[in-house]
Design a protein around this motif. Structure first.
Motif, short mmCIF file in Angstrom:
data_model
loop_
_atom_site.label_atom_id
_atom_site.label_comp_id
_atom_site.label_asym_id
_atom_site.label_seq_id
_atom_site.Cartn_x
_atom_site.Cartn_y
_atom_site.Cartn_z
N PRO A 154 15.64 -13.27 -11.73
CA PRO A 154 15.18 -11.92 -12.07
C PRO A 154 14.93 -11.07 -10.82
O PRO A 154 14.32 -11.53 -9.85
N LEU A 155 15.40 -9.84 -10.86
CA LEU A 155 15.22 -8.90 -9.76
C LEU A 155 14.71 -7.58 -10.31
O LEU A 155 15.27 -7.03 -11.27
N GLN A 156 13.64 -7.08 -9.73
CA GLN A 156 13.09 -5.77 -10.08
C GLN A 156 13.23 -4.85 -8.88
O GLN A 156 12.72 -5.14 -7.80
N MET A 157 13.90 -3.73 -9.10
CA MET A 157 14.09 -2.73 -8.05
C MET A 157 13.35 -1.46 -8.44
O MET A 157 13.36 -1.05 -9.60
N GLN A 158 12.72 -0.83 -7.44
CA GLN A 158 12.03 0.43 -7.67
C GLN A 158 12.40 1.45 -6.61
O GLN A 158 12.47 1.12 -5.42
N LEU A 159 12.63 2.67 -7.06
CA LEU A 159 12.81 3.82 -6.17
C LEU A 159 11.74 4.84 -6.52
O LEU A 159 11.61 5.25 -7.67
N THR A 160 10.94 5.21 -5.52
CA THR A 160 9.82 6.12 -5.74
C THR A 160 9.99 7.39 -4.92
O THR A 160 10.28 7.33 -3.72
N SER A 161 9.82 8.51 -5.58
CA SER A 161 9.80 9.82 -4.92
C SER A 161 8.36 10.33 -4.90
O SER A 161 7.69 10.36 -5.93
N GLU A 162 7.89 10.70 -3.72
CA GLU A 162 6.52 11.18 -3.55
C GLU A 162 6.56 12.59 -2.97
O GLU A 162 6.97 12.79 -1.83
N LEU A 163 6.17 13.57 -3.76
CA LEU A 163 6.20 14.97 -3.35
C LEU A 163 4.78 15.51 -3.27
O LEU A 163 3.96 15.29 -4.18
N ALA A 164 4.47 16.22 -2.20
CA ALA A 164 3.16 16.88 -2.03
C ALA A 164 3.40 18.33 -1.64
O ALA A 164 4.25 18.63 -0.79
N GLY A 165 2.66 19.23 -2.25
CA GLY A 165 2.81 20.65 -1.96
C GLY A 165 2.06 21.05 -0.71
O GLY A 165 1.25 20.31 -0.16
N ALA A 166 2.34 22.25 -0.25
CA ALA A 166 1.57 22.82 0.86
C ALA A 166 0.15 23.11 0.40
O ALA A 166 -0.09 23.42 -0.77
N GLN A 167 -0.80 23.00 1.32
CA GLN A 167 -2.19 23.33 1.00
C GLN A 167 -2.62 24.50 1.87
O GLN A 167 -2.85 24.37 3.07
N ASN A 168 -2.70 25.67 1.24
CA ASN A 168 -3.14 26.89 1.94
C ASN A 168 -4.50 27.36 1.47
O ASN A 168 -5.04 28.32 2.02
N HIS A 169 -5.03 26.72 0.43
CA HIS A 169 -6.37 27.05 -0.06
C HIS A 169 -7.35 26.17 0.70
O HIS A 169 -7.64 25.03 0.30
N ILE A 170 -7.86 26.66 1.80
CA ILE A 170 -8.59 25.84 2.77
C ILE A 170 -9.93 26.47 3.09
O ILE A 170 -10.18 27.65 2.81
N SER A 171 -10.80 25.67 3.70
CA SER A 171 -12.15 26.12 4.04
C SER A 171 -12.13 26.86 5.38
O SER A 171 -11.92 26.23 6.43
N ALA A 172 -12.37 28.15 5.35
CA ALA A 172 -12.46 28.93 6.59
C ALA A 172 -13.73 28.58 7.35
O ALA A 172 -13.74 28.54 8.58
N LEU A 173 -14.82 28.32 6.62
CA LEU A 173 -16.09 28.01 7.26
C LEU A 173 -15.97 26.76 8.14
O LEU A 173 -16.55 26.70 9.23
N GLN A 174 -15.19 25.77 7.68
CA GLN A 174 -15.07 24.51 8.41
C GLN A 174 -13.79 24.45 9.25
O GLN A 174 -13.38 23.37 9.68
N ASN A 175 -13.21 25.62 9.50
CA ASN A 175 -12.02 25.72 10.36
C ASN A 175 -10.89 24.79 9.91
O ASN A 175 -10.17 24.22 10.73
N GLU A 176 -10.74 24.65 8.62
CA GLU A 176 -9.70 23.77 8.09
C GLU A 176 -8.33 24.42 8.25
O GLU A 176 -8.15 25.60 7.95
N ALA A 177 -7.37 23.66 8.71
CA ALA A 177 -6.02 24.17 8.94
C ALA A 177 -5.14 23.90 7.72
O ALA A 177 -5.28 22.86 7.06
#
Length: 705
Positions: free
Chosen positions: A608-631
């Motif tokens: 028995p053989l199990q094969m997996q292909l995974t796609s991992e997508l992450a969006g841009a993060q522009n909603h950030i904390s100005a108070l904490q100087n988050e980039a």
């Protein structure tokens, strides 16, 4: 099926290859919506939970953190290879409860270097279960941000047949010379069992997609766990003891690295089975952590005068009990919980024997809690209603430092803290109600509402000197405590559906959470603290304060069968968090994510053989904390591929080989939830976000007997 460093050892130790959960011990009711993350129950007489069952995913880190990132609503705020903090629907750190085998671990490090996930050792029957959405009150105390249970169910171990079983595992990772060796053995008789587990992990480094060495990405750990159980008649007793030693390990997002963590925990449990669905259970548990960290042995210090070593310790003991009985086509549960913890921390300079800071002295926390919960199961609907009252007291000893003689501002901070009333009481009421309406054979409608509370941590109250202590938030700012903090109160609404059509299931959820008295940092108005922080770091500190916050979002899972041998699973998550006192985002909130896995089951020469292909997508993060100087951070996409080949499998033994390529196309990226590098003279500049790992190879051999 994809396997990771720890999850492979967990799964290989199990006698079942299915992701199942035993409802007798750690699932509170048939209605509770849970996600089984890894492993399986050892009991052959298990039933599949009518919720989410998730196979273990490829994970090259030392702890279980990255495995959870595939789940709806979950991401990992990682400050180092063994310092992963669960973020669930925008809340992380101490707001998300984690218990290990029924033990609520009290960490020694105020920046969560010894986070709860770092205390996990694989053993036969280990499972990790995350409550999705509304957490029932029976799940534990202070579950404002969610609850994760990691345990090996004693009922499953008692249900095993007599004899000796075990497994050995060897895993290699490249680049970085990663290694893991793990073994366990379990001996079972008609009435008793005894088991032992050992694990060794080490790695020299990790590299990003452009072949840059990720700063301080090394680690080394050794651990062992022993467990025994005995049953007679209607009685069961089981005992667990674990010792886990972490040696030099990096935490590039924090001001210091781990010198060592010597962590031990124990649990003694008793259960009396009154009837088939009626029982009483009580557990006595505790843990002890010794932790040393410094800023000079694994990274360059600014000067000898700036060398710092922090020696911290934590001791905790607790007791929980519950009684469960049938009631009106459901069950009624009563429970009680007691817990005491104590933290100490002393900062020194090895180059100056006169220097010291009594950072935390006997910072104590006592918790007493009771709850009641009723679950109703009808043909058309199922509901759970519960309420929990919790009383918490906190206190701390006096502050001190050699610097009071030479710095008037520090002298003022010490004097004011020692003269203040440092003890405080918190009274909190949690309420949770969920309903699952069976609209048709293919459609369930899920509704839930809750009020949950969290008292401040010891460092949020008792940090008297402005230091970079933020519970692992790691924004680079100094913080000072606040003795006037109120407890947080979160009111949450969760709704969704589970819809099934032929071989497909879709489970979307919408959630809204308003948090009253949310504890976060605000610009300090303490003049003495501002002077000290400006002198040490060049910036004024934040002070922990109460404000309000709102977190809202959605997550969804899709499961389907494309053909007899081909299946697909997709998980999507989006959340948005804001402070209410100012127009600013909450810090380090994960962007939208979509993870899709396609699995193909086939055979190679009858193997028995199990094969997996995974796609991992992450969006841009522009909603950030100005108070904490988050980039802001850019979005990215990754692909991973893995294969599991079973060379032979019978009733007596099993041999499996697993191969994985993580980040197949060697993508250069940096997750938004990664920390900011604070290691000088590294390939990554100070102030830049710690990059994710590039292409990595993983090979594992596992033998079960």
């Amino acid at each position: 099926m994809k396997y990771s460093l720890l999850a492979l050892a967990v799964t290989a130790a199990c006698t079942s290859a299915h992701v199942l959960a035993n409802t007798s011990e750690f699932i509170d009711s048939a209605l509770t919506e849970v996600i089984t993350v890894m492993g399986s129950s050892l009991n052959d007489n298990t039933v599949e939970i009518e919720r989410e069952a998730v196979t273990a995913a490829t994970n090259l880190d030392a702890d279980f953190g990255d495995q959870l990132a595939q789940l709806p609503g979950v991401s990992i705020s990682r400050n180092g290879p063994v310092t992963g903090l669960i973020q669930y629907r925008g809340l992380f750190g101490d707001r998300v409860g984690v218990s290990i085998d029924g033990v609520d671990i009290a960490g020694a490090g105020p920046n969560s270097m010894d986070s709860p996930l770092s205390h996990v050792l694989p053993e036969p029957g280990l499972t990790a279960t995350l409550y999705r959405g509304i957490v029932p009150v029976s799940a534990g105390v202070q579950t404002l941000g969610g609850k994760l249970r990691i345990n090996a169910d004693a009922a499953s171990l008692f249900a095993l047949g007599s004899g000796i079983t075990g497994s050995v595992n060897a895993s290699l990772i490249s680049p970085g010379s990663g290694q893991q060796y793990q073994g366990n053995v379990l001996f079972k008789t008609d009435q008793a069992f005894i088991s032992g587990t050992y694990m060794h992990q080490q790695r020299d480094k990790r590299e990003s997609g452009d072949n840059t060495v990720i700063p301080n990405s090394h680690f080394q750990r050794n651990g062992a766990k022993f467990r025994l159980g005995y049953e007679w008649g209607k009685h069961q007793v089981n005992v667990s003891y674990q010792q886990l030693n972490t040696n030099e390990s990096g935490t590039p997002a924090l001001a210091m690295d781990i010198g060592f963590i010597d962590a031990a925990w124990y649990r003694l449990g008793y259960r009396y089975n009154v009837g088939e669905a009626e029982y009483f259970a009580i557990n006595w548990f505790g843990n002890s952590n010794q932790h040393a960290m410094d800023n000079f042995s694994q990274r360059m210090a600014m000067s000898e005068n700036m060398a710092r070593e922090n020696n911290a310790d934590a001791i905790a003991q607790g007791l929980d009990a519950k009684y469960v009985m049938p009631l009106d086509s459901g069950e009624f549960e009563l429970g009680a919980y007691l817990h005491h913890s104590r933290n100490n921390s002393v900062i020194t300079n090895p180059n100056n024997s006169m220097f010291f800071v009594d950072n935390f002295t006997n910072a104590e926390r006592d918790t007493a809690s009771i709850y009641a919960q009723w679950t109703v199961n009808r043909e058309v609907y199922s509901s759970t209603y519960g309420a929990r009252y919790t009383f918490i007291t906190m206190d701390a000893g006096e502050a001190g430092s050699n610097m009071v003689m030479m710095n008037p501002a520090i002298a003022a901070l010490v004097s004011n803290f020692n003269a203040a009333e440092r003890d405080e009481n918190y009274n909190m009421l949690d309420i949770a109600a969920t309903t699952r309406y069976h609209a048709s054979d293919s459609l369930d409608i899920v509704l839930g509402i809750s009020q949950k509370n969290r008292a401040p941590t010891y460092f949020e109250r008792y940090t008297w000197l402005p230091l970079g202590i933020s519970g692992g938030m790691a924004d680079g700012f100094n913080y000072i405590g606040n003795l006037d903090l109120d407890n947080e109160t979160a009111r949450k609404l969760d709704m969704g559906i589970d819809y099934t059509y032929q071989n497909w299931t879709i489970s979307p959820r919408l959630f809204y959470q308003g948090i009253e008295d949310y504890i976060t940092g605000s610009t300090s108005t303490n003049m003495a603290a501002n002077m000290v922080s400006t002198m040490m770091a060049g910036t004024a500190p934040f002070q922990w304060t109460n404000t309000d916050a709102v977190i809202k979002g959605a997550d969804m899972t899709v499961l389907g069968q494309l053909s007899e041998n081909l299946s697909v699973r997709a998980v999507a998550t989006i959340q948005h968090g804001n402070r209410d006192d100012i127009d600013d985002a909450l810090f380090r909130i994960a962007p939208e994510q979509l993870t899709t896995t396609v699995q193909w089951n086939t055979q190679v020469f009858d193997a028995p053989l199990q094969m997996q292909l995974t796609s991992e997508l992450a969006g841009a993060q522009n909603h950030i904390s100005a108070l904490q100087n988050e980039a802001p951070t850019a979005g990215y996409g990754l692909f991973h591929i893995s294969g599991l080949l079973t060379l032979f499998d019978n009733a007596q033994s099993n041999l499996q080989v697993t191969a994985t390529i993580h980040n197949l196309f060697d993508k250069q990226y940096a997750p938004h939830t990664a920390g900011i590098n604070r290691v000088m003279n590294a390939d990554v500049e100070v102030g830049e976000r710690v990059p994710g790992a590039g292409r990595e190879w993983y090979l594992s051999l596992n033998y079960r007997f």
